[in-house]
Design a protein around this motif. Structure first.
Motif, PDB file in Angstrom:
ATOM      1  N   LYS A   5      -6.987   0.942  -9.420  1.00 56.91           N
ATOM      2  CA  LYS A   5      -6.799   2.557  -9.556  1.00 56.91           C
ATOM      3  C   LYS A   5      -7.767   3.401  -8.489  1.00 56.91           C
ATOM      4  CE  LYS A   5      -7.226   2.188 -14.749  1.00 56.91           C
ATOM      5  NZ  LYS A   5      -7.825   2.220 -16.055  1.00 56.91           N
ATOM      6  N   GLU A   6      -8.801   2.741  -8.176  1.00 55.60           N
ATOM      7  CA  GLU A   6      -9.539   3.375  -6.936  1.00 55.60           C
ATOM      8  C   GLU A   6      -9.654   2.713  -5.701  1.00 55.60           C
ATOM      9  OE1 GLU A   6     -10.504   6.426  -7.531  1.00 55.60           O
ATOM     10  OE2 GLU A   6      -9.932   6.254  -9.962  1.00 55.60           O
ATOM     11  N   ASN A   7      -8.717   1.701  -5.577  1.00 61.60           N
ATOM     12  CA  ASN A   7      -8.629   0.738  -4.489  1.00 61.60           C
ATOM     13  C   ASN A   7      -9.858  -0.024  -4.323  1.00 61.60           C
ATOM     14  OD1 ASN A   7      -6.010   1.461  -3.509  1.00 61.60           O
ATOM     15  ND2 ASN A   7      -6.940   3.273  -2.502  1.00 61.60           N
ATOM     16  N   HIS A  12      -2.166   3.347  -2.685  1.00 59.28           N
ATOM     17  CA  HIS A  12      -2.765   2.467  -3.767  1.00 59.28           C
ATOM     18  C   HIS A  12      -2.383   0.920  -3.308  1.00 59.28           C
ATOM     19  CE1 HIS A  12      -3.408   6.277  -6.080  1.00 59.28           C
ATOM     20  NE2 HIS A  12      -4.256   5.662  -6.746  1.00 59.28           N
ATOM     21  N   ASP A  27       1.767   5.365  -1.919  1.00 60.09           N
ATOM     22  CA  ASP A  27       1.641   6.620  -2.450  1.00 60.09           C
ATOM     23  C   ASP A  27       2.745   6.631  -3.699  1.00 60.09           C
ATOM     24  OD1 ASP A  27       0.938   9.008  -3.459  1.00 60.09           O
ATOM     25  OD2 ASP A  27       1.698  10.224  -1.931  1.00 60.09           O
ATOM     26  N   LYS A  40       0.956  -0.920   0.083  1.00 60.29           N
ATOM     27  CA  LYS A  40       0.074   0.087  -0.015  1.00 60.29           C
ATOM     28  C   LYS A  40       1.010   1.248  -0.075  1.00 60.29           C
ATOM     29  CE  LYS A  40      -3.897   2.118   2.336  1.00 60.29           C
ATOM     30  NZ  LYS A  40      -4.934   1.816   3.423  1.00 60.29           N
ATOM     31  N   THR A  64      -1.434  -2.712  -4.036  1.00 62.90           N
ATOM     32  CA  THR A  64      -0.796  -3.173  -5.175  1.00 62.90           C
ATOM     33  C   THR A  64      -0.311  -4.701  -4.711  1.00 62.90           C
ATOM     34  OG1 THR A  64       0.005  -1.103  -5.666  1.00 62.90           O
ATOM     35  CG2 THR A  64       0.955  -2.798  -6.888  1.00 62.90           C
ATOM     36  N   LEU A  83      -2.003  -2.704  -9.897  1.00 65.30           N
ATOM     37  CA  LEU A  83      -2.367  -1.571  -8.849  1.00 65.30           C
ATOM     38  C   LEU A  83      -3.705  -1.592  -9.353  1.00 65.30           C
ATOM     39  CD1 LEU A  83      -0.625   1.702  -8.171  1.00 65.30           C
ATOM     40  CD2 LEU A  83      -3.014   1.796  -9.116  1.00 65.30           C
ATOM     41  N   ASN A 128      -3.650   9.518  -2.156  1.00 67.16           N
ATOM     42  CA  ASN A 128      -4.098   8.304  -1.650  1.00 67.16           C
ATOM     43  C   ASN A 128      -2.865   7.091  -1.828  1.00 67.16           C
ATOM     44  OD1 ASN A 128      -6.489   9.447  -0.953  1.00 67.16           O
ATOM     45  ND2 ASN A 128      -7.550   9.049  -2.789  1.00 67.16           N
TER      46      ASN A 128
END
Length: 369
Positions: A225-227, A133, A123, A121, A135, A223, A131
């Motif tokens: 994109k918007e979690n 992200h 940035d 997790k 991954t 990854l 935010n």
């Protein structure tokens, strides 16, 4: 009297343990896999230029943001056909003697193949917004080629065999002795002999690195994109080769308990990076070619190094980092790095990691050729 019997059994057990030095617990070597390809692709590592010498059956890697970064690395070799009588230490490293001729299998390093899985997790600097992200990544690493000093390996084996012949037989006759000062003195002498045995083996238990080795690695990452799973993913892919040359600095120092090394490493890497956002909701893929090297100095439990990589492609940048590693014991090491990372802005790198190796199952191999 009962106490003396217990002590004697312990000493006899110690004797047979010493005799069993011809069995090598492969995963008991010093922990040296201090990161994984899955982490390297995500650029969440103390070092970008490294090849592990002695891998563990299972290794855990944790970096700066504890609880939000974790990589697991598995070495399948330690779980496959573990009871085979053909799993000798010398075949594991590829050095054997046949008809009085020393031979070397340069492809024996395939035994060190590892699979790694990472969660991070973070940035990412090239993504708009503040935010972190979520991954995920997977990776595979193996040693494609490695060459040892065959004479050094065999001479070390002969010295171990000579020391084994010097081990005295356990004093079973002590059992027939009457309790008293003489019996206590006999126990004491035998106990001291067992301590000397361990001291005699220390000069031959040093890690011997290959003169040259070539590692290859692949890694793939997604990854969110918007979690969220509905937000879609972008990917990052990398492949690289790392070559390593090792030189013993204290080869003639028989009193030293470790082999100290200077290592020179070179790396060539290709990356397709989809973790880039030019404007909100618009991701692009960048292509990089990284070339660089590292100089490492290993003194016992401490390892110091400096690495430099030049990045060309969609962007041009560089990484210049000093590293340090300390082995708490054979299974746990601490690592740290400080310097300049690839990012154009906010590129100060200060990272700390913990690496923990686990030995699972029957992973021993006989020293016998």
């Amino acid at each position: 009297m009962k106490k003396n019997y217990i002590i004697l059994l312990f000493l006899i057990g110690t004797y047979w343990y010493a005799k069993a030095q011809t069995d090598v617990e492969l995963s008991q070597f010093q922990m040296s896999n201090i990161t994984s390809p899955a982490f390297q692709l995500l650029e969440e590592t103390v070092t970008d230029v490294y090849t592990p010498e002695n891998v563990k059956a299972l290794a855990l890697h944790v970096q700066n943001n504890f609880g939000e970064s974790l990589a697991i690395e598995v070495a399948p070799y330690f779980f496959i056909n573990t009871k085979s009588k053909n799993r000798t230490y010398y075949k594991y490293i590829g050095v054997t003697k046949e008809n009085d001729v020393l031979k070397q299998n340069p492809f024996s390093g395939l035994n060190t193949t590892t699979l790694s899985f990472a969660y991070l997790k973070k940035d990412f600097k090239n993504i708009v917004g503040d935010n972190d992200h979520k991954t995920f990544s997977i990776g595979i690493r193996t040693t494609l080629l490695r060459f040892f000093d065959k004479e050094q390996i065999y001479n070390n084996a002969e010295k171990i065999a000579d020391e084994l012949l010097k081990i005295p037989s356990p004093p079973i006759q002590i059992l027939s002795m009457e309790a008293g000062p003489k019996k206590d003195e006999a126990f004491k002498k035998f106990y001291l002999e067992q301590q000397k045995i361990e001291e005699r083996f220390k000069p031959f238990q040093k890690t011997i690195k290959p003169i040259f080795k070539l590692d290859g690695a692949l890694a793939y990452s997604n990854l969110f994109k918007e979690n969220t799973t509905d937000g879609g993913t972008v990917r990052r892919f990398g492949s690289w080769l790392t070559g390593e040359f090792n030189l013993i600095l204290n080869e003639d120092d028989e009193k030293s308990t470790t082999n100290n090394y200077m290592s020179v490493l070179v790396i060539a890497r290709y990356i397709e990076d989809g973790f880039n956002m030019e404007i909100a909701d618009t991701y692009t893929t960048s292509y990089y070619r990284d070339f660089g090297g590292k100089v490492n100095f290993e003194f016992g439990k401490f390892t110091f190094g400096y690495e430099y990589l030049k990045r060309n492609g969609s962007i041009s940048s560089e990484r210049s980092v000093g590293t340090i590693s300390f082995a708490l014991d054979k299974n746990i090491s601490l690592t740290g790095g400080f310097g300049k990372d690839f990012q154009v802005t906010d590129n100060l790198l200060a990272i700390f990691g913990i690496n923990w190796g686990l030995n699972l199952g029957n992973t021993s191999a006989s020293v016998a050729k």
